[in-house]
Design an enzyme around this catalytic site. Structure first.
Site, short mmCIF file in Angstrom:
data_model
loop_
_atom_site.label_atom_id
_atom_site.label_comp_id
_atom_site.label_asym_id
_atom_site.label_seq_id
_atom_site.Cartn_x
_atom_site.Cartn_y
_atom_site.Cartn_z
N ASP A 49 0.78 -1.29 0.09
CA ASP A 49 0.12 0.10 0.02
C ASP A 49 0.92 1.14 -0.04
O ASP A 49 0.33 2.37 0.08
CB ASP A 49 -0.93 -0.06 1.20
CG ASP A 49 -0.19 0.00 2.61
OD1 ASP A 49 0.92 -0.09 2.51
OD2 ASP A 49 -1.06 0.11 3.73
N SER A 50 2.16 1.19 0.01
CA SER A 50 3.08 2.14 -0.14
C SER A 50 2.92 2.84 -1.38
O SER A 50 3.19 4.01 -1.81
CB SER A 50 4.64 1.66 -0.09
OG SER A 50 4.78 0.61 -0.83
N ASP A 88 -1.19 -5.99 -0.33
CA ASP A 88 -1.46 -5.48 0.91
C ASP A 88 -3.16 -5.29 1.13
O ASP A 88 -3.54 -4.80 0.31
CB ASP A 88 -0.64 -4.02 1.08
CG ASP A 88 0.45 -4.19 2.05
OD1 ASP A 88 0.18 -4.99 2.75
OD2 ASP A 88 1.13 -3.42 1.74
N LYS A 118 -1.21 -9.37 2.75
CA LYS A 118 -0.57 -9.02 4.00
C LYS A 118 -1.24 -8.09 4.43
O LYS A 118 -2.19 -7.23 4.03
CB LYS A 118 0.95 -8.08 3.47
CG LYS A 118 1.62 -7.79 4.75
CD LYS A 118 2.86 -7.35 4.36
CE LYS A 118 3.17 -5.94 3.59
NZ LYS A 118 2.74 -4.71 4.53
N GLU A 120 -0.95 -5.51 8.51
CA GLU A 120 -0.29 -4.94 9.49
C GLU A 120 -0.93 -5.21 10.94
O GLU A 120 -2.15 -5.19 11.24
CB GLU A 120 -0.19 -3.41 9.32
CG GLU A 120 0.58 -3.14 8.14
CD GLU A 120 0.73 -1.62 8.02
OE1 GLU A 120 0.77 -0.83 8.82
OE2 GLU A 120 1.47 -1.07 6.94
N GLU A 187 9.62 -4.16 10.04
CA GLU A 187 10.02 -3.18 9.50
C GLU A 187 10.50 -1.92 10.37
O GLU A 187 9.92 -1.97 11.69
CB GLU A 187 8.63 -2.46 8.68
CG GLU A 187 9.17 -1.00 7.94
CD GLU A 187 8.08 -0.32 7.26
OE1 GLU A 187 7.00 -1.13 6.94
OE2 GLU A 187 8.27 0.59 6.68
O1 KIV Z 1 3.69 -1.05 1.54
C1 KIV Z 1 4.64 -1.59 1.47
O2 KIV Z 1 5.42 -1.20 0.66
C2 KIV Z 1 5.23 -2.51 2.67
C3 KIV Z 1 6.68 -2.81 2.75
C4 KIV Z 1 7.39 -1.55 2.79
C5 KIV Z 1 7.12 -3.87 3.44
O3 KIV Z 1 4.39 -2.70 3.39
#
Ligand code: KIV
Length: 280
Positions: A49-50, A88, A118, A120, A187
């Site tokens: 989600d970055s 994510d 994924k 968090e 992280e």
């Molecule tokens: O969103 C993302 O790119 C991430 C990585 C930094 C692990 O969660």
């Protein structure tokens, strides 16, 4: 059809089995073109989600939506054949209840063809991880600095640098591991803590600002390519494409203004058509 039907695709259980073995190589990608370039070299591609910050210029990952993750996830799956694709779950799409998390995860897997999701969070998400894994959703955990919690954390600084915080993060990692996560992203945490978690938990750890002792490493592609202006301490730039791109764009602009581009080499000549001889 799910991309996982392709026998050559790496699966979540295969990644899980890599604990303590050959390091797991992972990068982020958000679109088909870069994903294609990564596919032969990495084991896991994370549609992180970055992308909200990197691709869409958002200040945090908080505004990212499920629809955005699906559009980018689909593109990455289309561009690849081999790597495990992990997508994510964005902020607000899974935290309220196990069933909400399952509906979001199922939608993401169905609509992208990715092989895992994924999410968090540590202890507070452990029951949700168990609920998803029991229902056929492979889950990658993510503890330490969890950017979706920026509004309560207050900053993107590294975590677990004192004993009290380190013990909370260790408990978070243990809880996610016991709940059945197939791997865990660590992280921006202090090195001895990342090493200890890696030694203690059963699933492989994937560090980003963690420790060389982690079972694998991940970076945001644009950061390691040198496309971002400001990058965290844990990023190594393997290229410096930002200045190269700007140089190329400046040359193009100069040549268009000077009318030296396009030259003959980049211009179509008319097709020569032989005229039939006239009958006398
Ligand atoms: O969103 C993302 O790119 C991430 C990585 C930094 C692990 O969660």
């Amino acid at each position: 059809m799910s991309s996982q039907a392709d026998a050559r695709r790496i699966t979540a259980p295969q990644i899980q089995a890599r604990k303590g073995g050959e390091p797991i190589v992972s990068l982020t990608s958000y679109h088909a073109h870069t994903a294609r370039l990564l596919d032969r070299h990495v084991d896991v591609i994370l549609v992180g989600d970055s992308l909200g910050m990197v691709m869409h210029g958002m200040e945090t990952t908080v505004p990212v939506t499920v629809e955005m993750m699906i559009v980018h996830g689909r593109a990455v799956v289309r561009g690849t054949k081999r790597a495990l694709i992990v997508v994510d779950l964005p902020f607000g799409s899974y935290e309220a209840s196990h069933t909400e998390a399952f509906h979001t995860a199922a939608r993401v897997l169905k609509e992208t063809g990715a092989g895992a999701v994924k999410l968090e969070g540590g202890r507070r998400m452990a029951e949700t991880v168990r609920f998803l894994v029991d229902r056929g959703v492979p889950v990658m955990g993510h503890v330490g600095l969890t950017p979706q919690a920026i509004n309560t954390l207050g900053s993107f600084k590294a975590r677990g640098r004192d004993d009290a915080e380190a013990s909370i993060i260790l408990d978070d990692a243990r809880a996610i591991a016991e709940a059945g996560a197939f791997s865990i992203v660590l992280e921006a945490i202090a090195e001895p803590l990342a090493r200890r978690i890696t030694e203690e938990v059963a699933p492989p750890t994937i560090g980003i600002g963690g420790s060389p002792a982690c079972d694998g490493q991940i970076l945001v592609l644009e950061d390691m390519l040198g496309l971002g202006d400001r990058v965290p301490k844990f990023v190594k730039k393997y290229a410096n494409l930002g200045p190269d791109i700007e140089k190329a764009v400046a040359s193009y602009a100069d040549e268009v203004r000077a009318r030296t581009f396009p030259s003959a080499e980049h211009t179509y000549a008319p097709r020569l058509v032989e005229k039939p001889a006239k009958a006398s």
